[in-house]
Design a protein around this motif. Sequence first.
Motif, PDB file in Angstrom:
ATOM      1  N   PHE A  14     -74.682  30.240 -89.306  1.00 19.69           N
ATOM      2  CA  PHE A  14     -73.601  30.286 -88.323  1.00 19.69           C
ATOM      3  C   PHE A  14     -72.285  30.530 -89.043  1.00 19.69           C
ATOM      4  O   PHE A  14     -71.779  29.676 -89.768  1.00 19.69           O
ATOM      5  CB  PHE A  14     -73.573  28.970 -87.545  1.00 19.69           C
ATOM      6  N   VAL A  15     -71.705  31.720 -88.827  1.00 20.57           N
ATOM      7  CA  VAL A  15     -70.454  32.110 -89.469  1.00 20.57           C
ATOM      8  C   VAL A  15     -69.245  31.577 -88.702  1.00 20.57           C
ATOM      9  O   VAL A  15     -68.238  31.177 -89.288  1.00 20.57           O
ATOM     10  CB  VAL A  15     -70.376  33.650 -89.592  1.00 20.57           C
ATOM     11  N   LEU A  58     -68.352  32.579 -94.031  1.00 21.06           N
ATOM     12  CA  LEU A  58     -69.375  33.453 -94.598  1.00 21.06           C
ATOM     13  C   LEU A  58     -70.079  32.755 -95.753  1.00 21.06           C
ATOM     14  O   LEU A  58     -69.497  31.890 -96.418  1.00 21.06           O
ATOM     15  CB  LEU A  58     -68.749  34.754 -95.087  1.00 21.06           C
ATOM     16  N   PRO A  59     -71.319  33.132 -96.027  1.00 27.92           N
ATOM     17  CA  PRO A  59     -72.009  32.557 -97.183  1.00 27.92           C
ATOM     18  C   PRO A  59     -71.369  33.043 -98.475  1.00 27.92           C
ATOM     19  O   PRO A  59     -70.562  33.978 -98.469  1.00 27.92           O
ATOM     20  CB  PRO A  59     -73.448  33.078 -97.032  1.00 27.92           C
ATOM     21  N   PRO A  60     -71.684  32.408 -99.620  1.00 28.46           N
ATOM     22  CA  PRO A  60     -71.122  32.874-100.890  1.00 28.46           C
ATOM     23  C   PRO A  60     -71.355  34.371-101.080  1.00 28.46           C
ATOM     24  O   PRO A  60     -72.453  34.870-100.851  1.00 28.46           O
ATOM     25  CB  PRO A  60     -71.882  32.045-101.927  1.00 28.46           C
ATOM     26  N   GLY A  61     -70.310  35.090-101.477  1.00 22.95           N
ATOM     27  CA  GLY A  61     -70.434  36.529-101.650  1.00 22.95           C
ATOM     28  C   GLY A  61     -70.055  37.318-100.423  1.00 22.95           C
ATOM     29  O   GLY A  61     -69.976  38.539-100.457  1.00 22.95           O
ATOM     30  N   CYS A 263     -75.228  22.638 -85.433  1.00 18.83           N
ATOM     31  CA  CYS A 263     -75.030  23.430 -86.651  1.00 18.83           C
ATOM     32  C   CYS A 263     -73.563  23.805 -86.780  1.00 18.83           C
ATOM     33  O   CYS A 263     -73.077  24.678 -86.056  1.00 18.83           O
ATOM     34  CB  CYS A 263     -75.902  24.685 -86.610  1.00 18.83           C
ATOM     35  N   PRO A 264     -72.815  23.174 -87.679  1.00 15.73           N
ATOM     36  CA  PRO A 264     -71.403  23.529 -87.851  1.00 15.73           C
ATOM     37  C   PRO A 264     -71.251  24.885 -88.536  1.00 15.73           C
ATOM     38  O   PRO A 264     -72.191  25.416 -89.129  1.00 15.73           O
ATOM     39  CB  PRO A 264     -70.866  22.399 -88.738  1.00 15.73           C
ATOM     40  N   ARG A 265     -70.043  25.445 -88.432  1.00 17.42           N
ATOM     41  CA  ARG A 265     -69.753  26.710 -89.121  1.00 17.42           C
ATOM     42  C   ARG A 265     -70.074  26.586 -90.607  1.00 17.42           C
ATOM     43  O   ARG A 265     -69.742  25.591 -91.251  1.00 17.42           O
ATOM     44  CB  ARG A 265     -68.279  27.072 -88.948  1.00 17.42           C
ATOM     45  N   VAL A 280     -80.927  21.255 -90.384  1.00 19.78           N
ATOM     46  CA  VAL A 280     -79.707  22.027 -90.603  1.00 19.78           C
ATOM     47  C   VAL A 280     -79.212  21.772 -92.022  1.00 19.78           C
ATOM     48  O   VAL A 280     -79.041  20.623 -92.437  1.00 19.78           O
ATOM     49  CB  VAL A 280     -78.619  21.643 -89.580  1.00 19.78           C
ATOM     50  N   ARG A 281     -79.029  22.873 -92.759  1.00 16.53           N
ATOM     51  CA  ARG A 281     -78.548  22.790 -94.139  1.00 16.53           C
ATOM     52  C   ARG A 281     -77.034  22.932 -94.151  1.00 16.53           C
ATOM     53  O   ARG A 281     -76.491  23.833 -93.512  1.00 16.53           O
ATOM     54  CB  ARG A 281     -79.180  23.895 -94.984  1.00 16.53           C
ATOM     55  N   PRO A 282     -76.333  22.081 -94.880  1.00 12.02           N
ATOM     56  CA  PRO A 282     -74.864  22.143 -94.853  1.00 12.02           C
ATOM     57  C   PRO A 282     -74.346  23.414 -95.496  1.00 12.02           C
ATOM     58  O   PRO A 282     -75.056  24.122 -96.209  1.00 12.02           O
ATOM     59  CB  PRO A 282     -74.448  20.903 -95.652  1.00 12.02           C
ATOM     60  N   ALA A 283     -73.069  23.667 -95.235  1.00 10.05           N
ATOM     61  CA  ALA A 283     -72.413  24.840 -95.800  1.00 10.05           C
ATOM     62  C   ALA A 283     -72.398  24.752 -97.317  1.00 10.05           C
ATOM     63  O   ALA A 283     -72.282  23.675 -97.900  1.00 10.05           O
ATOM     64  CB  ALA A 283     -70.984  24.942 -95.271  1.00 10.05           C
ATOM     65  N   VAL A 284     -72.542  25.921 -97.959  1.00  8.41           N
ATOM     66  CA  VAL A 284     -72.429  26.013 -99.403  1.00  8.41           C
ATOM     67  C   VAL A 284     -71.004  26.383 -99.748  1.00  8.41           C
ATOM     68  O   VAL A 284     -70.454  27.349 -99.210  1.00  8.41           O
ATOM     69  CB  VAL A 284     -73.412  27.071 -99.966  1.00  8.41           C
ATOM     70  N   ALA A 285     -70.381  25.605-100.614  1.00  8.22           N
ATOM     71  CA  ALA A 285     -68.969  25.875-100.964  1.00  8.22           C
ATOM     72  C   ALA A 285     -68.838  27.251-101.594  1.00  8.22           C
ATOM     73  O   ALA A 285     -69.678  27.687-102.361  1.00  8.22           O
ATOM     74  CB  ALA A 285     -68.469  24.805-101.924  1.00  8.22           C
ATOM     75  N   ARG A 286     -67.773  27.921-101.255  1.00 11.38           N
ATOM     76  CA  ARG A 286     -67.474  29.206-101.869  1.00 11.38           C
ATOM     77  C   ARG A 286     -65.974  29.284-102.126  1.00 11.38           C
ATOM     78  O   ARG A 286     -65.183  28.741-101.361  1.00 11.38           O
ATOM     79  CB  ARG A 286     -67.907  30.371-100.945  1.00 11.38           C
ATOM     80  N   PRO A 287     -65.579  29.927-103.174  1.00 16.53           N
ATOM     81  CA  PRO A 287     -64.145  29.971-103.492  1.00 16.53           C
ATOM     82  C   PRO A 287     -63.394  30.901-102.551  1.00 16.53           C
ATOM     83  O   PRO A 287     -63.805  32.033-102.329  1.00 16.53           O
ATOM     84  CB  PRO A 287     -64.128  30.522-104.935  1.00 16.53           C
TER      85      PRO A 287
END
Length: 295
Positions: A14-15, A58-61, A263-265, A280-287
């Motif tokens: 979920f973006v 958005l996911p990492p990348g 499912c949060p953003r 539900v897997r939590p968000a992966v941190a991205r810079p």
Amino acid sequence: MKDRVPPGAAEVHFVGNATLLLRYGPFTLLTDPNLLHRGRFAHLGYGLVTRRLTEPALPPGGLPYGLDAVVLSHLHGDHWDRAARRRLHRGLPVLTTPHAARRLQGLQGFHRATGLATWQSHDLVKEGCRVRVTSVPGRHAGTAALRRLLPPVMGSVVEFDQGGEVTLRLYLSGDTLPFDGLREITEHFPDIHLGVFHLGGTRLPGGFVVTMDGRQGGDLLDIVDPAHVLPVHYDDYTVMRSPLSDFVAEAGRRGFGDRLVHCPRGAGFVAGPGPRVGEVRPAVARPGSASTGGG
């Protein structure tokens, strides 16, 4: 998440707003790409704008390379924005309404945009897997006069097929309000595994509501009766007036509380095969957020 995806299941990321990244076998799909940064304005037509209150997660990348298609419910600035136009390749297939397809082809250069009439399907085939997208009824406003001022909208049923067997069936509501025509969806597709409901009670000047509030979302639950439901499109813009809590309360009151996917953003989960939903897997941190391409 790839190593935790069983055969016949899909990853759902979920973006934000109505934007999802869907991965199924060799396929990667994007729905209603809305990549504007928080604080930017989306255009709704006739001089109307709305400010984004959230950041797309958005996911990492950022957006993955090798997208196979976009499923676009309609041509509004909070579903297809200038940031998405810059980021997406002009040769990417976009499955949408005939109205949107004509404008994407003619004005924006997306030459593989395909307009689907209601109940028309389009197949994507790759490495022995198939994704079938079928346009289903949607209605963006309650009155005929207001519908003439808004772009036509479609819902979509996305069927994921492996080896000739549909292993997962998703219903994307689009920005619809409940109406009798939606009952035809269950006649064609009686077993929706996951419903993705566009909510928010979007309110235009004059008090016109053009997306489902909590009560109307409950009405759609009664109509479609999905095994699980993912609420989206509820707090991203200033025109959205019905918070997610309204829908959660209504779903609980009607006996659907245990079907909600919270499912949060930025988070994601595995759906399928069939009526199964994983943790539900939590968000992966991205810079930072530069990967969205601005806007």
